[in-house]
Design a protein around this motif. Structure first.
Motif, PDB file in Angstrom:
ATOM      1  N   ARG A  62       0.812  -1.422   0.218  1.00 41.60           N
ATOM      2  CA  ARG A  62       0.027  -0.509   0.120  1.00 41.60           C
ATOM      3  C   ARG A  62       0.951   1.186  -0.483  1.00 41.60           C
ATOM      4  O   ARG A  62       1.717   1.186   0.353  1.00 41.60           O
ATOM      5  CB  ARG A  62      -1.077   0.042   1.140  1.00 41.60           C
ATOM      6  N   THR A  63      -0.140   2.428  -0.693  1.00 38.14           N
ATOM      7  CA  THR A  63       1.244   3.749  -0.914  1.00 38.14           C
ATOM      8  C   THR A  63       0.596   4.620  -0.104  1.00 38.14           C
ATOM      9  O   THR A  63       0.805   6.194   0.324  1.00 38.14           O
ATOM     10  CB  THR A  63       0.702   3.991  -2.474  1.00 38.14           C
ATOM     11  N   THR A  64      -0.486   4.427   1.197  1.00 41.43           N
ATOM     12  CA  THR A  64      -1.259   5.479   1.344  1.00 41.43           C
ATOM     13  C   THR A  64      -0.239   6.280   2.666  1.00 41.43           C
ATOM     14  O   THR A  64       0.074   7.319   3.184  1.00 41.43           O
ATOM     15  CB  THR A  64      -2.301   5.014   2.263  1.00 41.43           C
ATOM     16  N   LEU A  65       0.378   5.433   3.265  1.00 40.18           N
ATOM     17  CA  LEU A  65       1.365   5.918   4.278  1.00 40.18           C
ATOM     18  C   LEU A  65       2.953   5.348   3.889  1.00 40.18           C
ATOM     19  O   LEU A  65       3.512   4.593   3.990  1.00 40.18           O
ATOM     20  CB  LEU A  65       1.046   4.983   5.905  1.00 40.18           C
ATOM     21  N   ALA A  66       3.580   6.736   3.623  1.00 38.87           N
ATOM     22  CA  ALA A  66       5.206   6.943   3.542  1.00 38.87           C
ATOM     23  C   ALA A  66       6.300   6.316   4.597  1.00 38.87           C
ATOM     24  O   ALA A  66       5.679   7.272   5.678  1.00 38.87           O
ATOM     25  CB  ALA A  66       5.459   7.879   2.692  1.00 38.87           C
ATOM     26  N   PRO A  67       7.138   5.386   3.249  1.00 36.88           N
ATOM     27  CA  PRO A  67       8.066   4.828   4.530  1.00 36.88           C
ATOM     28  C   PRO A  67       8.585   6.210   5.075  1.00 36.88           C
ATOM     29  O   PRO A  67       9.464   7.021   4.583  1.00 36.88           O
ATOM     30  CB  PRO A  67       7.815   3.835   4.232  1.00 36.88           C
ATOM     31  N   GLN A  68       9.554   6.454   6.200  1.00 34.77           N
ATOM     32  CA  GLN A  68      10.796   7.622   6.612  1.00 34.77           C
ATOM     33  C   GLN A  68      11.416   7.048   6.441  1.00 34.77           C
ATOM     34  O   GLN A  68      12.415   6.550   7.387  1.00 34.77           O
ATOM     35  CB  GLN A  68       9.770   8.502   8.433  1.00 34.77           C
ATOM     36  N   VAL A  69      11.979   7.113   5.264  1.00 33.14           N
ATOM     37  CA  VAL A  69      12.945   6.669   4.878  1.00 33.14           C
ATOM     38  C   VAL A  69      13.996   7.545   4.434  1.00 33.14           C
ATOM     39  O   VAL A  69      13.413   7.948   3.870  1.00 33.14           O
ATOM     40  CB  VAL A  69      12.799   5.422   4.025  1.00 33.14           C
ATOM     41  N   MET A  70      15.209   8.249   4.894  1.00 31.77           N
ATOM     42  CA  MET A  70      15.734   8.951   4.085  1.00 31.77           C
ATOM     43  C   MET A  70      17.593   9.018   5.302  1.00 31.77           C
ATOM     44  O   MET A  70      17.495   8.205   6.216  1.00 31.77           O
ATOM     45  CB  MET A  70      15.781  10.191   4.852  1.00 31.77           C
ATOM     46  N   THR A  71      18.221   9.459   4.693  1.00 33.06           N
ATOM     47  CA  THR A  71      19.749   9.772   5.667  1.00 33.06           C
ATOM     48  C   THR A  71      20.091  10.755   6.089  1.00 33.06           C
ATOM     49  O   THR A  71      18.709  11.395   6.592  1.00 33.06           O
ATOM     50  CB  THR A  71      20.621  10.627   3.941  1.00 33.06           C
ATOM     51  N   VAL A  72      20.844  10.315   6.851  1.00 31.05           N
ATOM     52  CA  VAL A  72      21.192  11.914   8.286  1.00 31.05           C
ATOM     53  C   VAL A  72      21.172  12.466   7.315  1.00 31.05           C
ATOM     54  O   VAL A  72      20.137  13.985   8.455  1.00 31.05           O
ATOM     55  CB  VAL A  72      22.792  11.001   8.388  1.00 31.05           C
ATOM     56  N   HIS A  73      21.876  13.338   6.478  1.00 35.64           N
ATOM     57  CA  HIS A  73      21.674  14.538   6.111  1.00 35.64           C
ATOM     58  C   HIS A  73      20.629  14.485   5.977  1.00 35.64           C
ATOM     59  O   HIS A  73      20.197  16.418   5.841  1.00 35.64           O
ATOM     60  CB  HIS A  73      22.885  14.263   4.759  1.00 35.64           C
ATOM     61  N   ALA A  74      19.662  14.451   4.832  1.00 39.12           N
ATOM     62  CA  ALA A  74      18.291  14.738   4.948  1.00 39.12           C
ATOM     63  C   ALA A  74      17.216  14.996   5.611  1.00 39.12           C
ATOM     64  O   ALA A  74      16.391  15.598   6.411  1.00 39.12           O
ATOM     65  CB  ALA A  74      17.667  13.789   4.207  1.00 39.12           C
ATOM     66  N   LEU A  75      17.698  13.965   7.299  1.00 37.26           N
ATOM     67  CA  LEU A  75      17.233  13.934   8.470  1.00 37.26           C
ATOM     68  C   LEU A  75      17.405  16.063   9.252  1.00 37.26           C
ATOM     69  O   LEU A  75      16.303  16.454   9.974  1.00 37.26           O
ATOM     70  CB  LEU A  75      17.022  12.958   9.650  1.00 37.26           C
ATOM     71  N   CYS A  76      18.876  15.776   8.475  1.00 34.16           N
ATOM     72  CA  CYS A  76      19.654  16.979   9.757  1.00 34.16           C
ATOM     73  C   CYS A  76      18.675  18.417   8.955  1.00 34.16           C
ATOM     74  O   CYS A  76      17.915  19.060   9.441  1.00 34.16           O
ATOM     75  CB  CYS A  76      21.024  17.079   9.395  1.00 34.16           C
ATOM     76  N   LEU A  77      18.997  18.007   7.620  1.00 31.92           N
ATOM     77  CA  LEU A  77      18.075  19.407   6.883  1.00 31.92           C
ATOM     78  C   LEU A  77      16.272  19.170   7.634  1.00 31.92           C
ATOM     79  O   LEU A  77      16.689  20.372   7.163  1.00 31.92           O
ATOM     80  CB  LEU A  77      18.516  19.000   5.152  1.00 31.92           C
ATOM     81  N   THR A  78      15.869  18.367   7.254  1.00 32.91           N
ATOM     82  CA  THR A  78      14.069  18.726   7.542  1.00 32.91           C
ATOM     83  C   THR A  78      13.996  19.316   9.262  1.00 32.91           C
ATOM     84  O   THR A  78      13.583  20.174   9.313  1.00 32.91           O
ATOM     85  CB  THR A  78      14.199  16.820   7.205  1.00 32.91           C
ATOM     86  N   LEU A  79      14.730  18.978  10.098  1.00 29.76           N
ATOM     87  CA  LEU A  79      15.088  19.318  11.176  1.00 29.76           C
ATOM     88  C   LEU A  79      15.039  21.142  11.127  1.00 29.76           C
ATOM     89  O   LEU A  79      14.387  21.511  11.914  1.00 29.76           O
ATOM     90  CB  LEU A  79      16.350  18.614  12.460  1.00 29.76           C
ATOM     91  N   VAL A  80      16.604  21.042  10.617  1.00 31.84           N
ATOM     92  CA  VAL A  80      16.769  22.353  10.465  1.00 31.84           C
ATOM     93  C   VAL A  80      15.566  23.254   9.948  1.00 31.84           C
ATOM     94  O   VAL A  80      15.664  24.824  10.641  1.00 31.84           O
ATOM     95  CB  VAL A  80      17.869  22.634   9.870  1.00 31.84           C
ATOM     96  N   ALA A  81      15.069  22.991   9.207  1.00 33.69           N
ATOM     97  CA  ALA A  81      14.303  23.742   7.735  1.00 33.69           C
ATOM     98  C   ALA A  81      12.886  23.413   8.536  1.00 33.69           C
ATOM     99  O   ALA A  81      12.454  25.001   8.840  1.00 33.69           O
ATOM    100  CB  ALA A  81      13.626  22.987   6.842  1.00 33.69           C
ATOM    101  N   ARG A  82      12.245  22.475   9.878  1.00 32.49           N
ATOM    102  CA  ARG A  82      11.476  22.402  10.966  1.00 32.49           C
ATOM    103  C   ARG A  82      11.858  23.706  11.753  1.00 32.49           C
ATOM    104  O   ARG A  82      10.158  23.939  12.086  1.00 32.49           O
ATOM    105  CB  ARG A  82      10.952  21.208  10.745  1.00 32.49           C
ATOM    106  N   PHE A  83      12.264  23.603  12.064  1.00 31.44           N
ATOM    107  CA  PHE A  83      12.774  24.016  14.102  1.00 31.44           C
ATOM    108  C   PHE A  83      13.499  25.235  13.743  1.00 31.44           C
ATOM    109  O   PHE A  83      13.485  26.493  14.652  1.00 31.44           O
ATOM    110  CB  PHE A  83      13.679  23.114  14.379  1.00 31.44           C
ATOM    111  N   ALA A  84      13.329  25.911  12.634  1.00 33.91           N
ATOM    112  CA  ALA A  84      14.000  27.564  11.897  1.00 33.91           C
ATOM    113  C   ALA A  84      13.015  28.431  12.809  1.00 33.91           C
ATOM    114  O   ALA A  84      11.825  28.155  12.470  1.00 33.91           O
ATOM    115  CB  ALA A  84      14.415  27.804  10.626  1.00 33.91           C
ATOM    116  N   ALA A  85      13.283  29.518  12.612  1.00 32.85           N
ATOM    117  CA  ALA A  85      12.834  30.778  12.963  1.00 32.85           C
ATOM    118  C   ALA A  85      11.174  31.149  12.019  1.00 32.85           C
ATOM    119  O   ALA A  85      12.048  30.751  10.916  1.00 32.85           O
ATOM    120  CB  ALA A  85      13.382  31.687  13.189  1.00 32.85           C
ATOM    121  N   PRO A  86      10.486  30.924  12.063  1.00 34.29           N
ATOM    122  CA  PRO A  86       9.057  31.479  11.476  1.00 34.29           C
ATOM    123  C   PRO A  86       9.179  31.770  10.023  1.00 34.29           C
ATOM    124  O   PRO A  86       9.272  31.874   9.338  1.00 34.29           O
ATOM    125  CB  PRO A  86       8.121  31.833  11.992  1.00 34.29           C
TER     126      PRO A  86
END
Ligand code: SF4
Length: 1022
Positions: A64-88
């Motif tokens: 099934r494709t309704t739930l996307a697996p959370q697979v990423m590189t460490v760098h992609a995870l870091c980029l996501t964190l930095v983007a997500r928790f950056a000041a608005p």
């Protein structure tokens, strides 16, 4: 056994060798969560490609494709964190790719106010220096060090270069900060700092039920720290590890990653996977023999025994093959691949050839396999674009246009002999003749100078040479575009589209057959060049063109991931062992496992070795760095990784030359514990249409074959010659006798008349008499490959001996003189450099002994030039050259000494009839050294690398022409004043006849053009 990754309740270390199903268990565990709609697990993969493949597998397994697996590189995870928790209002930093970062560092280094020690002044602007600084900055961040830590470590150990890198790091971070960009190491560092902020960690932890880390042993210290911070004791972590194939130590991978896991997660459970389902037992056993030489990962003895004692399954064998030379190696490789495809039905896409050194090993191997009709796939970023045959002339044209459109002789020749120029060597010589004929003042000017002037537009082009004029105009248009500040792609397009070359390639590509594969490959490479030119960030005009040409040549263009993903699985994969991580094929060839190449123990940082930087409890420190033993161990892991990619058959190959220690199989071959087969002969292969045609032609022309057989071969050739494909193109055009090489009479049997005296050097006379073909190809067509180490060494020994003989160099300074040049000789391996150095020292020592004890009466000079006119068969001949050493005896007669640096000496008899020193003697008698004398006292050949038993080099004397004017009773020889006149006449006759036939003999062994020689192999060129 239950899946240890399915519902982990605490930290788990899963130890498993290749093929034991680590990834399969991971896929099943994550897919199970998706199916059960449970809280997701975060999966961290090593590369983007690995993450994407894992994601696809999980989706397929989950159904099934309704739930996307959370697979990423460490760098992609870091980029996501930095983007997500950056000041608005913060857009988040831009991420610099590695080449972009290096480019930025180079720019900053140019004006860096850091206190660099004076001895680094010359290095500051170089690319190598920027690379090393970049590696140190990355290492510092991996260890969590700040600029002050780095400066402090440098100052504490008295290494002020390191202290300056610390200062530079501060400056670099400030500039990047101001520009709103960060590099990968800084990205991980910032993500770790973010996790320390209140609320961030809890928010992230709340999202994941577990963290699964593929390839734990390839994480660096910062990434390990990030995972530890992220999971804490709240989220179970499962680390998948195969420490014996951890290969990224040079990128900072933690050397004791398994031990570190157990240290960071003391409650960790260690699970081992004992069975490699898809790896044949023979291959598992061979790999185990190699693994035994590696240090043991720091886990409990039982776990280690289970990990190293893995058992195999399935069918397959391991073969080790060695070959006498590269050509035989490539032919056998092609034959093995084709046989596996045709006889064993292995799909092309299920085979791979792995090498250690991408830049040096892949291009020639790819060309050889394509030429043999094997469909191959090489990811675009594996072979540097600058190495592609089709790209080289375009880059060269760009470089010339960028420099004002005035090529030098070498550049002009390379341009015209390429697909862009469309000339072959013979055609170019003809152009040279016409240019000379059009301008009497150019009589003695070499062809390469003339064509360079013609291309640059400073020499008139004869009417007959329309193609040359077209190339000249094209180069002028490209140069004008550069002057109008156009970007590189516009200039490249002008160069590319202005000739018939693209059309020729297109026609070859659609025609099918062997030429089609080559044409497709060339077109792909050219397209990739245009893509890069389009996306490169450089400016227009001269600076942009020069920058782009130089950067592509140095492979500084960002790796092209599109070209990697364009690999479609339709051909045999050719790739480096590093790229093979995580992949498997039915048939794997680990090719070219040579000593000096594998292991490659060259240090990657000679000024700043990043591995020296460490962080202990006492703080940052500079240690000794990696030892050679560490480097060999890393290379052994890489070899093990390559060998363990085979799910069926594994072939490991190397070249084992009969002479020249350069070609020595790697020590790793023996570690496999499989007896090697040394294959000397060419494989009997009739697997391609081209080879079949060649074999039929050989048989049809074979006088020893029966008339019936020859007739049958001819009949089949006739059928093949008429066969066409669906579009009416000939299927086997080479079956048509009209295209056969050497079948037609020469279009003219009259050689071009040579005006004026023939100019010959003694070595040319010898070369013409030994083998006219070799003479023509190497001297006139300039088809010699680059000089081999052997030749370079000869020149070095010669030069040092010459300086010692002239008194310019005192005996005590000889070693220093050798030292001064030694580092610049491109030895393929350190051990070869050491052994050759010992030989060079010995050769020079023999020379000094000889010089000191030699009874020469008077040294006239060394490297003495001469020019002498003689007449042979009524034809004026000018003898020119220089003698190594000229001596005068007390009676005034002159003696020539010629130094040789070969390892094998001739017999005395052979030396007596050596034409080269005979011609020196003739030059003396003809007044070539008039000021010194005109009587020859004979000549000597002195072999510096061959000892006579008393510490002297072996010397062979040739009698003077007065002592022995003739060597035989041959009437032809006796018709000349001396035997040397006869030899010079024979050499002139070859030149005048214009026929340069191959003359095989012992000399073929070291012939640089032997690979294409019909006399040597008896081959038919199809
Ligand atoms: S291989 Fe031998 S015969 Fe052929 S060109 Fe070289 S020297 Fe001549």
């Amino acid at each position: 056994m239950s899946n240890p990754m399915a519902q982990p309740t605490g930290p788990v270390l899963v130890l498993g060798a290749a093929g034991t199903g680590k990834t399969t268990l991971l896929v099943e565990a994550v897919a199970g969560r998706i199916r059960a709609a449970e809280r997701p697990a975060l999966v961290l993969a090593l590369t983007r490609q690995a993450a994407s493949e894992l994601r696809d597998r999980i989706v397929r397994a989950a159904g099934r494709t309704t739930l996307a697996p959370q697979v990423m590189t460490v760098h992609a995870l870091c980029l996501t964190l930095v983007a997500r928790f950056a000041a608005p209002d913060d857009a988040g930093p831009g991420l610099l790719t590695a080449p972009e970062q290096e480019f930025r560092i180079r720019e900053l280094l140019r004006g860096s106010p850091a206190p660099w020690p004076g001895e680094l002044d010359a290095a500051l602007g170089t690319r190598a220096f920027a690379q090393q600084v970049r590696a140190v900055l990355a290492r510092a961040r991996q260890l969590g060090l700040d600029p002050e830590d780095l400066s402090g470590a440098g100052a504490a150990s008295g290494e002020f270069g390191w202290a300056a890198v610390g200062a530079f790091m501060g400056e670099y971070l400030d500039v990047l900060d101001a520009e709103g960009v960060i590099d990968y190491a800084e990205l991980v560092h910032r993500a770790r700092l973010l996790l320390e902020q209140e609320g961030v960690l809890e928010a992230v932890r709340a999202e994941y039920a577990a963290v699964l880390v593929d390839d734990w042993c390839e994480l660096d210290a910062a990434q390990i720290g990030l995972v530890r911070a992220l999971a804490g004791d709240a989220v179970p972590v499962v680390a998948l590890a195969d420490p014996d194939t951890a290969i990224y130590r040079f990128r900072g991978a933690h050397p004791r990653a398994t031990a570190e896991f157990v240290r960071l997660f003391p409650a960790a459970r260690v699970v081992t996977l004992p069975h490699a389902h898809r790896r044949p037992p023979a291959q598992v056993a061979a790999c185990a023999a190699v693994a035994r030489r590696l240090g043991a990962p720091a886990v409990e003895r039982e776990a280690l025994a289970a990990y190293r004692g893995v058992t195999g399954g399935g069918a397959g064998r391991v073969e080790v093959m060695t070959f006498p030379d590269e050509a035989t190696h490539a032919r056998h490789l092609a034959a093995e691949l084709r046989a596996a495809h045709l006889d064993d039905q292995v799909p092309w896409g299920d085979m791979a050839v792995l090498v250690r050194a991408g830049r040096t090993q892949l291009p020639p191997l790819a060309r050889a396999l394509i030429d043999a009709g094997i469909p191959v796939e090489v990811a675009g970023d594996e072979i540097g674009l600058a190495s592609e045959l089709a790209v080289r002339p375009l880059l060269l044209g760009l470089e010339v246009a960028g420099a004002g459109g005035l090529p030098d002789g070498d550049q002009a020749t390379r341009l015209l002999l390429s697909g862009w120029g469309g000339y072959d060597a013979v055609g170019l010589r003809a152009v040279g003749r016409r240019l000379r004929a059009a301008d009497p003042a150019a009589a003695g000017t070499p062809t390469e100078t003339l064509v360079a002037e013609a291309l640059a537009g400073v020499r008139a082009v004869p009417e007959a040479d329309e193609e040359l004029a077209a190339r000249r105009d094209l180069l002028a248009r490209a140069t004008a575009l550069v002057a109008r500040e156009q970007r590189p792609e516009a200039v490249l397009w002008e160069l590319w589209s202005g000739t018939g070359w693209p059309e020729r390639l297109r026609a070859d590509a659609v025609r099918g057959g062997d030429a089609s594969a080559r044409a497709h490959h060339d077109l792909d490479a050219v397209c990739a060049l245009f893509d890069l030119a389009r996306t490169s960030q450089g400016p227009g005009g001269r600076p942009g063109v020069s920058w782009f040409a130089a950067e592509v040549a140095q492979q500084q263009i960002p790796a092209d991931s599109q070209r990697e993903s364009a690999v479609g699985g339709r051909g045999v994969r050719l790739l480096t062992a590093h790229r093979a991580k995580g992949r498997h094929w039915s048939l794997v060839v680990v090719a070219g496992v040579q000593e000096g190449i594998w292991p490659d123990v060259r240090r990657r940082g000679s000024v700043f070795d990043p591995q020296r930087l460490g962080a202990s409890a006492a703080g940052p420190e500079l240690a000794l760095g990696l030892t050679t033993r560490d480097l060999v161990a890393t290379e052994r892991r890489l070899f093990l990784l390559a060998c363990s990619r085979a799910e069926g058959r594994l072939i490991v190959t190397a070249v084992e030359g009969t002479e020249g220690e350069e070609d020595r199989p790697s020590r790793f071959l023996a570690e496999l514990g499989v007896a090697p087969r040394h294959l000397v002969s060419t494989p009997p292969a009739l697997h391609t249409l081209r080879q079949l045609v060649a074999e039929l032609r050989r048989t049809a022309q074979d006088d020893a074959a029966s008339p019936a057989l020859r007739e049958a071969a001819a009949a089949r050739l006739a059928v093949l010659a008429d066969a066409t494909d669906d579009e009416g193109f000939a299927l086997a055009p080479d079956a048509d006798p009209a295209r056969w090489w050497g079948v037609h009479e020469p279009t003219s049997t009259v050689a071009p008349a040579r005006e004026g005296p023939i100019r010959l050097s003694p070595s040319q006379v010898e070369s013409l008499l030994t083998c006219p073909r070799k003479y023509f190809l190497s001297r006139e067509a300039r088809a010699e490959p680059p000089r081999e180490i052997r030749t370079i060494l000869g020149s070095v020994i010669h030069a040092v001996a010459e300086r010692a003989a002239s008194g310019e160099l005192a005996p005590d300074d000889v070693a220093a003189a050798l030292d001064a040049v030694w580092a610049s000789i491109p030895f393929p391996a350190a051990w070869l450099s050491a052994s050759e150095r010992a030989e060079a020292d010995a050769a020079v020592r023999r020379f000094l002994n000889w010089q000191a004890g030699h009874d020469h009466a008077d040294l006239v000079g060394v490297e003495v030039p001469f020019s002498a006119d003689v007449t042979v068969n009524g034809r004026p001949v000018q003898l020119v050259g220089a003698v190594d050493r000229l001596e005068r005896r007390s009676d005034g007669a002159l003696k020539v000494v010629d130094f040789k640096t070969g390892r094998s000496a001739p017999t005395q008899k052979a030396a007596e009839v050596t034409p080269q020193i005979g011609v020196y003697q003739l030059a003396i008698e003809a007044g070539g050294f008039r000021d010194a004398g005109t009587t020859s006292a004979g000549a000597s050949l002195v072999y510096l690398r061959v000892e006579d038993g008393e510490g002297w080099p072996k010397e062979f004397r040739q009698p003077s022409l007065t002592e022995k004017p003739h060597l035989t009773d041959d009437p032809e020889e006796l018709a000349h004043p001396t035997w040397v006149h006869h030899q010079v006449a024979r050499a002139c006759a070859v030149l005048e006849a214009g026929r340069f036939d191959a003359q095989a003999g012992e000399h073929c062994t070291y012939c640089p053009v032997r690979s294409s020689c019909p006399a040597r192999s008896g081959q038919v060129i199809a």
